[in-house]
Scaffold this motif. Sequence first.
Motif, PDB file in Angstrom:
ATOM      1  N   ASP A 173       0.852  -1.178   0.000  1.00  0.00           N
ATOM      2  CA  ASP A 173       0.000   0.000   0.000  1.00  0.00           C
ATOM      3  C   ASP A 173       0.890   1.232   0.000  1.00  0.00           C
ATOM      4  N   ASP A 174       0.328   2.332  -0.414  1.00  0.00           N
ATOM      5  CA  ASP A 174       1.055   3.600  -0.439  1.00  0.00           C
ATOM      6  C   ASP A 174       1.518   3.929   0.987  1.00  0.00           C
ATOM      7  N   PRO A 175       2.833   4.005   1.238  1.00  0.00           N
ATOM      8  CA  PRO A 175       3.312   4.249   2.604  1.00  0.00           C
ATOM      9  C   PRO A 175       3.016   5.668   3.097  1.00  0.00           C
ATOM     10  N   VAL A 176       2.917   6.636   2.186  1.00  0.00           N
ATOM     11  CA  VAL A 176       2.658   8.020   2.586  1.00  0.00           C
ATOM     12  C   VAL A 176       1.683   8.646   1.572  1.00  0.00           C
ATOM     13  N   PRO A 177       0.394   8.353   1.704  1.00  0.00           N
ATOM     14  CA  PRO A 177      -0.573   8.936   0.766  1.00  0.00           C
ATOM     15  C   PRO A 177      -0.468  10.464   0.744  1.00  0.00           C
ATOM     16  N   GLY A 178      -0.560  11.000  -0.451  1.00  0.00           N
ATOM     17  CA  GLY A 178      -0.476  12.454  -0.602  1.00  0.00           C
ATOM     18  C   GLY A 178       0.926  12.966  -0.869  1.00  0.00           C
ATOM     19  N   GLN A 179       1.921  12.081  -0.767  1.00  0.00           N
ATOM     20  CA  GLN A 179       3.306  12.454  -1.080  1.00  0.00           C
ATOM     21  C   GLN A 179       3.837  11.526  -2.164  1.00  0.00           C
ATOM     22  N   ILE A 180       4.667  12.076  -3.007  1.00  0.00           N
ATOM     23  CA  ILE A 180       5.342  11.294  -4.040  1.00  0.00           C
ATOM     24  C   ILE A 180       6.815  11.263  -3.690  1.00  0.00           C
ATOM     25  N   GLN A 181       7.379  10.075  -3.673  1.00  0.00           N
ATOM     26  CA  GLN A 181       8.814   9.928  -3.434  1.00  0.00           C
ATOM     27  C   GLN A 181       9.443   9.449  -4.726  1.00  0.00           C
ATOM     28  N   LEU A 182      10.199  10.310  -5.375  1.00  0.00           N
ATOM     29  CA  LEU A 182      10.845  10.019  -6.650  1.00  0.00           C
ATOM     30  C   LEU A 182      12.239   9.459  -6.359  1.00  0.00           C
ATOM     31  N   PRO A 183      12.475   8.154  -6.636  1.00  0.00           N
ATOM     32  CA  PRO A 183      13.707   7.520  -6.180  1.00  0.00           C
ATOM     33  C   PRO A 183      14.886   7.557  -7.143  1.00  0.00           C
ATOM     34  N   ALA A 184      14.599   7.761  -8.454  1.00  0.00           N
ATOM     35  CA  ALA A 184      15.675   7.568  -9.413  1.00  0.00           C
ATOM     36  C   ALA A 184      15.383   8.280 -10.724  1.00  0.00           C
ATOM     37  N   LEU A 185      16.447   8.495 -11.470  1.00  0.00           N
ATOM     38  CA  LEU A 185      16.371   9.015 -12.826  1.00  0.00           C
ATOM     39  C   LEU A 185      16.494   7.827 -13.783  1.00  0.00           C
ATOM     40  N   ALA A 186      15.666   7.814 -14.804  1.00  0.00           N
ATOM     41  CA  ALA A 186      15.743   6.776 -15.834  1.00  0.00           C
ATOM     42  C   ALA A 186      16.193   7.425 -17.136  1.00  0.00           C
ATOM     43  N   GLU A 187      17.058   6.730 -17.836  1.00  0.00           N
ATOM     44  CA  GLU A 187      17.514   7.166 -19.161  1.00  0.00           C
ATOM     45  C   GLU A 187      17.157   6.071 -20.150  1.00  0.00           C
ATOM     46  N   VAL A 188      16.532   6.455 -21.250  1.00  0.00           N
ATOM     47  CA  VAL A 188      16.123   5.479 -22.255  1.00  0.00           C
ATOM     48  C   VAL A 188      17.355   5.048 -23.042  1.00  0.00           C
ATOM     49  N   VAL A 189      17.640   3.754 -22.987  1.00  0.00           N
ATOM     50  CA  VAL A 189      18.751   3.170 -23.729  1.00  0.00           C
ATOM     51  C   VAL A 189      18.262   2.690 -25.092  1.00  0.00           C
ATOM     52  N   ALA A 190      17.060   2.133 -25.121  1.00  0.00           N
ATOM     53  CA  ALA A 190      16.457   1.654 -26.366  1.00  0.00           C
ATOM     54  C   ALA A 190      14.945   1.683 -26.198  1.00  0.00           C
ATOM     55  N   VAL A 191      14.256   1.950 -27.282  1.00  0.00           N
ATOM     56  CA  VAL A 191      12.800   1.890 -27.288  1.00  0.00           C
ATOM     57  C   VAL A 191      12.369   1.208 -28.582  1.00  0.00           C
ATOM     58  N   HIS A 192      11.425   0.294 -28.437  1.00  0.00           N
ATOM     59  CA  HIS A 192      10.903  -0.439 -29.591  1.00  0.00           C
ATOM     60  C   HIS A 192       9.386  -0.371 -29.554  1.00  0.00           C
ATOM     61  N   LYS A 193       8.781   0.036 -30.661  1.00  0.00           N
ATOM     62  CA  LYS A 193       7.330  -0.070 -30.791  1.00  0.00           C
ATOM     63  C   LYS A 193       7.082  -1.451 -31.381  1.00  0.00           C
ATOM     64  N   ILE A 194       6.382  -2.274 -30.620  1.00  0.00           N
ATOM     65  CA  ILE A 194       6.202  -3.671 -31.000  1.00  0.00           C
ATOM     66  C   ILE A 194       4.769  -3.855 -31.495  1.00  0.00           C
ATOM     67  N   GLU A 195       4.650  -4.240 -32.751  1.00  0.00           N
ATOM     68  CA  GLU A 195       3.341  -4.370 -33.382  1.00  0.00           C
ATOM     69  C   GLU A 195       2.971  -5.821 -33.670  1.00  0.00           C
ATOM     70  N   SER A 196       3.714  -6.737 -33.074  1.00  0.00           N
ATOM     71  CA  SER A 196       3.429  -8.168 -33.172  1.00  0.00           C
ATOM     72  C   SER A 196       3.202  -8.700 -31.764  1.00  0.00           C
ATOM     73  N   LEU A 197       2.042  -9.315 -31.538  1.00  0.00           N
ATOM     74  CA  LEU A 197       1.766  -9.877 -30.218  1.00  0.00           C
ATOM     75  C   LEU A 197       2.780 -10.959 -29.873  1.00  0.00           C
ATOM     76  N   ASP A 198       3.147 -11.795 -30.833  1.00  0.00           N
ATOM     77  CA  ASP A 198       4.139 -12.841 -30.563  1.00  0.00           C
ATOM     78  C   ASP A 198       5.452 -12.243 -30.059  1.00  0.00           C
ATOM     79  N   ALA A 199       5.890 -11.163 -30.688  1.00  0.00           N
ATOM     80  CA  ALA A 199       7.133 -10.517 -30.256  1.00  0.00           C
ATOM     81  C   ALA A 199       6.967  -9.932 -28.856  1.00  0.00           C
ATOM     82  N   ALA A 200       5.837  -9.303 -28.596  1.00  0.00           N
ATOM     83  CA  ALA A 200       5.600  -8.724 -27.271  1.00  0.00           C
ATOM     84  C   ALA A 200       5.615  -9.806 -26.198  1.00  0.00           C
TER      85      ALA A 200
END
Length: 179
Positions: free
Chosen positions: A67-94
Amino acid sequence: MTSALKEWDTQTRLLTQGRLSLLIRKGGIMETHDGFEVEHHSFLLYPTFLHQNPEELQPQYRDLLRDDPVPGQIQLPALAEVVAVHKIESLDAALRLEPLQALTAAAIERRFHYRNRPWVHALLLRIRPLSQPIILPETPEMLGCVSWVPLGDIEVPVGQPIIPEAELQERRKALEQLL
């Protein structure tokens, strides 16, 4: 301008623990007509507790649900950097990506077909923990089923990547082989 990506708390924790580096995204009900897009290649992780569903998580990750440990507050833990992005249009591949991320095959399939638009995005991320989490009050502008939350100009004190670069490149290679 700093932005944050809303993601289930469980998946955010898996990313910040280095257990996973891949997210499969489709978008929320308030996304644009075209759905989720990778609008930013560097962003803060915004853990959300809304809509977390244990049935959509692989069994080995369900113990991280909480459950949310502190409702009403957002704790932002980390920065994410996109290394690769793929738009997948095949269910089998997904579905082949199931071992690399936290969702079940059924959850991937549901997201793939959401709104009768057959595709998902796979995002491989480099995660850099913040030296101190950023804690913000959750404002009405942050609420709702959206992916991206603008945060304005805030200082983001980042550390070294959680996953060594060589291991991250191995994860990238595994992703590309499955696709």
